[in-house]
Design an enzyme around this catalytic site. Structure first.
Site, PDB file in Angstrom:
ATOM      1  N   GLY A  89       0.830  -1.209   0.000  1.00  0.00           N
ATOM      2  CA  GLY A  89       0.000   0.000   0.000  1.00  0.00           C
ATOM      3  C   GLY A  89       0.856   1.246   0.000  1.00  0.00           C
ATOM      4  O   GLY A  89       2.067   1.199   0.174  1.00  0.00           O
ATOM      5  N   ARG A  92       3.800   6.098   1.771  1.00  0.00           N
ATOM      6  CA  ARG A  92       4.292   7.483   1.839  1.00  0.00           C
ATOM      7  C   ARG A  92       3.776   8.313   0.676  1.00  0.00           C
ATOM      8  O   ARG A  92       4.404   9.269   0.243  1.00  0.00           O
ATOM      9  CB  ARG A  92       5.805   7.485   1.824  1.00  0.00           C
ATOM     10  CG  ARG A  92       6.377   6.738   0.647  1.00  0.00           C
ATOM     11  CD  ARG A  92       7.792   7.118   0.461  1.00  0.00           C
ATOM     12  NE  ARG A  92       8.432   6.197  -0.482  1.00  0.00           N
ATOM     13  CZ  ARG A  92       9.633   6.387  -0.943  1.00  0.00           C
ATOM     14  NH1 ARG A  92      10.320   7.432  -0.562  1.00  0.00           N
ATOM     15  NH2 ARG A  92      10.160   5.543  -1.780  1.00  0.00           N
ATOM     16  N   LYS A 112       4.112  12.205  -3.406  1.00  0.00           N
ATOM     17  CA  LYS A 112       4.962  11.110  -2.930  1.00  0.00           C
ATOM     18  C   LYS A 112       5.939  11.677  -1.905  1.00  0.00           C
ATOM     19  O   LYS A 112       6.675  12.616  -2.195  1.00  0.00           O
ATOM     20  CB  LYS A 112       5.719  10.502  -4.123  1.00  0.00           C
ATOM     21  CG  LYS A 112       6.512   9.267  -3.791  1.00  0.00           C
ATOM     22  CD  LYS A 112       7.009   8.593  -5.072  1.00  0.00           C
ATOM     23  CE  LYS A 112       7.969   7.461  -4.742  1.00  0.00           C
ATOM     24  NZ  LYS A 112       8.520   6.863  -5.973  1.00  0.00           N
ATOM     25  N   ASP A 124       8.895   6.096   7.561  1.00  0.00           N
ATOM     26  CA  ASP A 124       8.542   7.418   8.085  1.00  0.00           C
ATOM     27  C   ASP A 124       7.607   8.188   7.161  1.00  0.00           C
ATOM     28  O   ASP A 124       7.229   9.324   7.453  1.00  0.00           O
ATOM     29  CB  ASP A 124       9.809   8.239   8.348  1.00  0.00           C
ATOM     30  CG  ASP A 124      10.662   8.404   7.096  1.00  0.00           C
ATOM     31  OD1 ASP A 124      10.180   8.052   5.995  1.00  0.00           O
ATOM     32  OD2 ASP A 124      11.793   8.888   7.221  1.00  0.00           O
ATOM     33  N   ARG A 175       3.487  13.310  -8.358  1.00  0.00           N
ATOM     34  CA  ARG A 175       3.546  12.325  -9.439  1.00  0.00           C
ATOM     35  C   ARG A 175       2.212  12.276 -10.171  1.00  0.00           C
ATOM     36  O   ARG A 175       1.147  12.250  -9.551  1.00  0.00           O
ATOM     37  CB  ARG A 175       3.880  10.957  -8.844  1.00  0.00           C
ATOM     38  CG  ARG A 175       3.926   9.840  -9.864  1.00  0.00           C
ATOM     39  CD  ARG A 175       4.698   8.655  -9.374  1.00  0.00           C
ATOM     40  NE  ARG A 175       4.002   7.912  -8.331  1.00  0.00           N
ATOM     41  CZ  ARG A 175       4.492   6.796  -7.777  1.00  0.00           C
ATOM     42  NH1 ARG A 175       5.671   6.329  -8.142  1.00  0.00           N
ATOM     43  NH2 ARG A 175       3.818   6.175  -6.851  1.00  0.00           N
ATOM     44  N   ARG A 182      -1.984  -1.179  -9.768  1.00  0.00           N
ATOM     45  CA  ARG A 182      -0.843  -2.042 -10.063  1.00  0.00           C
ATOM     46  C   ARG A 182      -1.290  -3.495 -10.137  1.00  0.00           C
ATOM     47  O   ARG A 182      -2.378  -3.826  -9.656  1.00  0.00           O
ATOM     48  CB  ARG A 182       0.183  -1.925  -8.913  1.00  0.00           C
ATOM     49  CG  ARG A 182       0.589  -0.509  -8.619  1.00  0.00           C
ATOM     50  CD  ARG A 182       0.689  -0.271  -7.106  1.00  0.00           C
ATOM     51  NE  ARG A 182       0.818   1.152  -6.802  1.00  0.00           N
ATOM     52  CZ  ARG A 182       1.982   1.783  -6.736  1.00  0.00           C
ATOM     53  NH1 ARG A 182       3.089   1.127  -6.872  1.00  0.00           N
ATOM     54  NH2 ARG A 182       2.033   3.086  -6.509  1.00  0.00           N
ATOM     55  N   ASP A 251       4.145  -4.929  -7.340  1.00  0.00           N
ATOM     56  CA  ASP A 251       3.546  -3.678  -6.870  1.00  0.00           C
ATOM     57  C   ASP A 251       4.093  -2.483  -7.645  1.00  0.00           C
ATOM     58  O   ASP A 251       3.573  -1.374  -7.524  1.00  0.00           O
ATOM     59  CB  ASP A 251       3.790  -3.479  -5.365  1.00  0.00           C
ATOM     60  CG  ASP A 251       5.243  -3.653  -4.984  1.00  0.00           C
ATOM     61  OD1 ASP A 251       5.800  -4.736  -5.270  1.00  0.00           O
ATOM     62  OD2 ASP A 251       5.830  -2.718  -4.423  1.00  0.00           O
ATOM     63  N   ASN A 252       5.125  -2.702  -8.433  1.00  0.00           N
ATOM     64  CA  ASN A 252       5.688  -1.620  -9.246  1.00  0.00           C
ATOM     65  C   ASN A 252       5.379  -1.807 -10.719  1.00  0.00           C
ATOM     66  O   ASN A 252       6.068  -1.281 -11.574  1.00  0.00           O
ATOM     67  CB  ASN A 252       7.207  -1.534  -9.042  1.00  0.00           C
ATOM     68  CG  ASN A 252       7.562  -1.092  -7.630  1.00  0.00           C
ATOM     69  OD1 ASN A 252       6.749  -0.470  -6.949  1.00  0.00           O
ATOM     70  ND2 ASN A 252       8.760  -1.420  -7.186  1.00  0.00           N
ATOM     71  N   ASP A 261       7.530   3.930 -10.508  1.00  0.00           N
ATOM     72  CA  ASP A 261       8.403   3.693  -9.364  1.00  0.00           C
ATOM     73  C   ASP A 261       9.879   3.667  -9.732  1.00  0.00           C
ATOM     74  O   ASP A 261      10.494   2.620  -9.891  1.00  0.00           O
ATOM     75  CB  ASP A 261       8.003   2.422  -8.609  1.00  0.00           C
ATOM     76  CG  ASP A 261       7.317   2.796  -7.311  1.00  0.00           C
ATOM     77  OD1 ASP A 261       7.685   3.845  -6.754  1.00  0.00           O
ATOM     78  OD2 ASP A 261       6.425   2.074  -6.859  1.00  0.00           O
TER      79      ASP A 261
HETATM   80  P1  AMP Z   1       8.947   1.070  -3.183  1.00  0.00           P
HETATM   81  O1  AMP Z   1      10.236   0.395  -2.875  1.00  0.00           O
HETATM   82  O2  AMP Z   1       9.069   2.573  -3.273  1.00  0.00           O
HETATM   83  O3  AMP Z   1       8.244   0.503  -4.349  1.00  0.00           O
HETATM   84  O4  AMP Z   1       8.019   0.834  -1.919  1.00  0.00           O
HETATM   85  C1  AMP Z   1       7.649  -0.424  -1.432  1.00  0.00           C
HETATM   86  C2  AMP Z   1       6.694  -0.258  -0.286  1.00  0.00           C
HETATM   87  O5  AMP Z   1       7.343   0.411   0.810  1.00  0.00           O
HETATM   88  C3  AMP Z   1       5.462   0.570  -0.591  1.00  0.00           C
HETATM   89  O6  AMP Z   1       4.400   0.034   0.150  1.00  0.00           O
HETATM   90  C4  AMP Z   1       5.851   1.930  -0.098  1.00  0.00           C
HETATM   91  O7  AMP Z   1       4.737   2.730   0.211  1.00  0.00           O
HETATM   92  C5  AMP Z   1       6.632   1.589   1.151  1.00  0.00           C
HETATM   93  N1  AMP Z   1       7.587   2.638   1.497  1.00  0.00           N
HETATM   94  C6  AMP Z   1       8.700   2.986   0.830  1.00  0.00           C
HETATM   95  N2  AMP Z   1       9.335   3.992   1.456  1.00  0.00           N
HETATM   96  C7  AMP Z   1       8.616   4.305   2.563  1.00  0.00           C
HETATM   97  C8  AMP Z   1       8.744   5.253   3.612  1.00  0.00           C
HETATM   98  N3  AMP Z   1       9.772   6.091   3.674  1.00  0.00           N
HETATM   99  N4  AMP Z   1       7.795   5.270   4.556  1.00  0.00           N
HETATM  100  C9  AMP Z   1       6.756   4.432   4.517  1.00  0.00           C
HETATM  101  N5  AMP Z   1       6.576   3.514   3.563  1.00  0.00           N
HETATM  102  C10 AMP Z   1       7.488   3.432   2.592  1.00  0.00           C
HETATM  103 MG    MG Z   2       6.563   0.832  -5.252  1.00  0.00          MG
END
Ligand code: AMP
Ligand code: MG
Length: 494
Positions: A89, A92, A112, A124, A175, A182, A251-252, A261
């Site tokens: 989900g 952030r 984002k 965070d 974005r 997805r 998810d990407n 992503d």
């Molecule tokens: P990503 O690697 O950007 O595709 O993210 C994978 C998952 O980690 C997704 O559910 C993002 O929302 C979550 N995520 C990535 N960075 C953060 C962050 N700094 N704080 C909270 N969730 C994150």
């Molecule tokens: Mg992602």
């Protein structure tokens, strides 16, 4: 009250509550604009002046929820590096809503780095400057290359320091996407055996992205085929410009077929099919050469989520869906092979063309020739050998291997009716001079992070806006990195 900035027309928020969590972005202390994409703003029917002023920047930072927004974090799951994660989900990101652009296309507006959500897990909820600049640069470069992608409308500083390995400046990226649905969104409901939600989601996607399928006899099977087609086309586009996504988790992978992503993504400099940049990809799962087969694997996962919609008879559903999934390699080739032929200047189709193109790629790999410079260099060669050959030959460790290939290539060109000029002009439309090379991206991030200097970032974004044009005076941006500038690893945005 401020004048309306966005003319929202929100559809995702009308889906049932289990599709998302409603919440506003978390405010930040001192918003400051990094860059506003004025051309994109106008395309979205927005007034760049309004967006770039103080109250517009408050919106872009998440400090003010604009009129008409229905802010939410979307629920999804996914396979990450092959491992199932039942709940990811938007941890952030906050979807503010949707607008209809000047072409009549519905676009998501998402912040984002907008703070914690119920999906944040240990994170965070924030984004830091480097990855935000990287996503801005690379996504806009992709758009200019003509490759389907999410876009970057704006980047703002938050005025907050974010703890990563060190303290880093926080930033928010706005974005824009055809949608943020997805493969992992389908997998979220599939894992919960929520067939009603799957049907709602599939119907939503058909209405939004594939309206031509509405009357189809088997609409969900047709949806599968259409998504496979867009992904096959997208991954072919990536292969043809040497782009490595880096985290092709389900998810990407966008159902709309956009590149989404931009984490540890990168363009290759010297060509090697095994190339992988991502610091977390220890097994090389998402290496350049694996991208088509990974897409295929992800799409098989998508197909599985659709089974209960395809038929009540499980066996029948599997048989039908499998047949469609199995078309991926063929569909991929149908995009890739003509693209590669065009890159080497062939307009007609002849027996042996694929082999000719592949033998160039294998010489390039043996010689570690620069991917972009080789193809751009070919655009300047004539049917008769000239001095210009030396510049391409010089990119190959084994110059004789290039010479041998060039002899065969010229024999093949001689069988076409086109003039050199006509062919070269066409080749320059598919072989970019300018790509967001890693060392260039690193350089502008360093300048921004270390010296607060955004001028190199702005300049790079401007250069990459016209990738297929020769830009006199900017040849420097076409050069591969010097040995000490080579970036071997890229990192996730987290
Ligand atoms: P990503 O690697 O950007 O595709 O993210 C994978 C998952 O980690 C997704 O559910 C993002 O929302 C979550 N995520 C990535 N960075 C953060 C962050 N700094 N704080 C909270 N969730 C994150
Ligand atoms: Mg992602």
């Amino acid at each position: 009250m401020d004048a309306t900035v966005f003319h929202f027309d929100n559809s995702y928020a009308q889906l049932p509550e289990r599709f998302y969590a409603s919440l506003p972005p978390s405010p930040v202390p001192r918003p400051r604009l990094i860059r506003l994409n004025e051309e994109l703003a106008r395309h979205l029917g927005l007034d760049p002046g309004q967006l770039g002023n103080e109250s517009g920047i408050e919106i872009l930072a998440g400090n003010r929820v604009p009129d008409g927004a229905t802010p939410l974090a979307m629920a999804y799951a996914g396979f990450q590096f092959g491992g199932w994660v039942p709940q990811l989900g938007d941890g952030r990101a906050i979807l503010l809503g949707e607008v209809i652009d000047v072409d009549g296309v519905r676009r998501d507006i998402q912040l984002k780095g907008a703070g914690r959500t119920p999906f944040s897990r240990m994170g965070d909820g924030r984004a830091v400057l480097g990855p935000v600049l990287r996503e801005y640069i690379v996504s806009e470069a992709m758009a200019a290359l003509g490759i389907p992608t999410t876009r970057s409308l704006a980047a703002v500083f938050t005025g907050e320091e974010i703890m990563r390995e060190t303290l880093l400046p926080g930033a928010v990226l706005t974005r824009i996407a055809g949608s943020h649905v997805r493969v992992g969104t389908f997998q979220y409901f599939s894992a919960r055996r929520d067939v009603e939600a799957l049907r709602l989601l599939a119907d939503y996607v058909i209405t939004r992205h594939y309206p031509e399928l509405k009357g189809a006899v088997e609409p969900y099977l047709a949806l599968l085929g259409a998504v496979i087609d867009r992904q096959a086309s997208l991954v072919a586009d990536w292969q043809l410009v040497g782009f490595i996504h880096g985290v092709m988790n389900t998810d990407n992978m966008s159902i709309a077929g956009e590149t989404i992503d931009y984490g540890p993504c990168a363009f290759m400099d010297d060509f090697h099919p095994e190339t992988v940049f991502s610091s977390i990809d220890h097994m090389g799962r998402y290496a350049y050469r694996n991208q088509p087969s990974i897409a295929h694997w992800n799409l098989a996962g998508f197909a599985q989520t659709l089974l209960p919609l395809v038929s009540d008879d499980q066996e029948d559903a599997v048989a039908k869906a499998t047949k469609v999934v199995n078309t991926f390699p063929e569909r991929f080739q149908a995009f890739y092979a003509p693209g590669l032929r065009r890159k080497i200047g062939l307009a007609d189709i002849r027996e042996g063309d694929d082999e000719l193109a592949q033998s160039l790629l294998s010489s390039m790999a043996d010689s570690r020739a620069d991917f972009t410079l080789t193809f751009r260099g070919l655009c300047s060669l004539n049917r008769a050998r000239t001095q210009a050959d030396d510049s391409v030959r010089g990119l190959f460790a084994d110059g004789a291997a290039f010479d041998q290939w060039a002899v065969r290539w010229r024999q093949r060109l001689a069988s076409e009716g086109r003039s050199d000029l006509e062919r070269q002009t066409d080749m320059r439309c598919v072989n970019p001079a300018f790509i967001p090379r890693n060392h260039l991206v690193e350089r502008v991030i360093r300048a921004a992070e270390d010296d607060g200097n955004l001028a190199p970032f702005d300049e790079l974004v401007n250069v990459l806006a016209a990738p297929y044009e020769d830009q006199p005076g900017r040849e420097w941006f076409t050069s591969p990195p010097r040995p000490e500038e080579v970036v071997k690893q890229t990192f996730c945005g987290t």
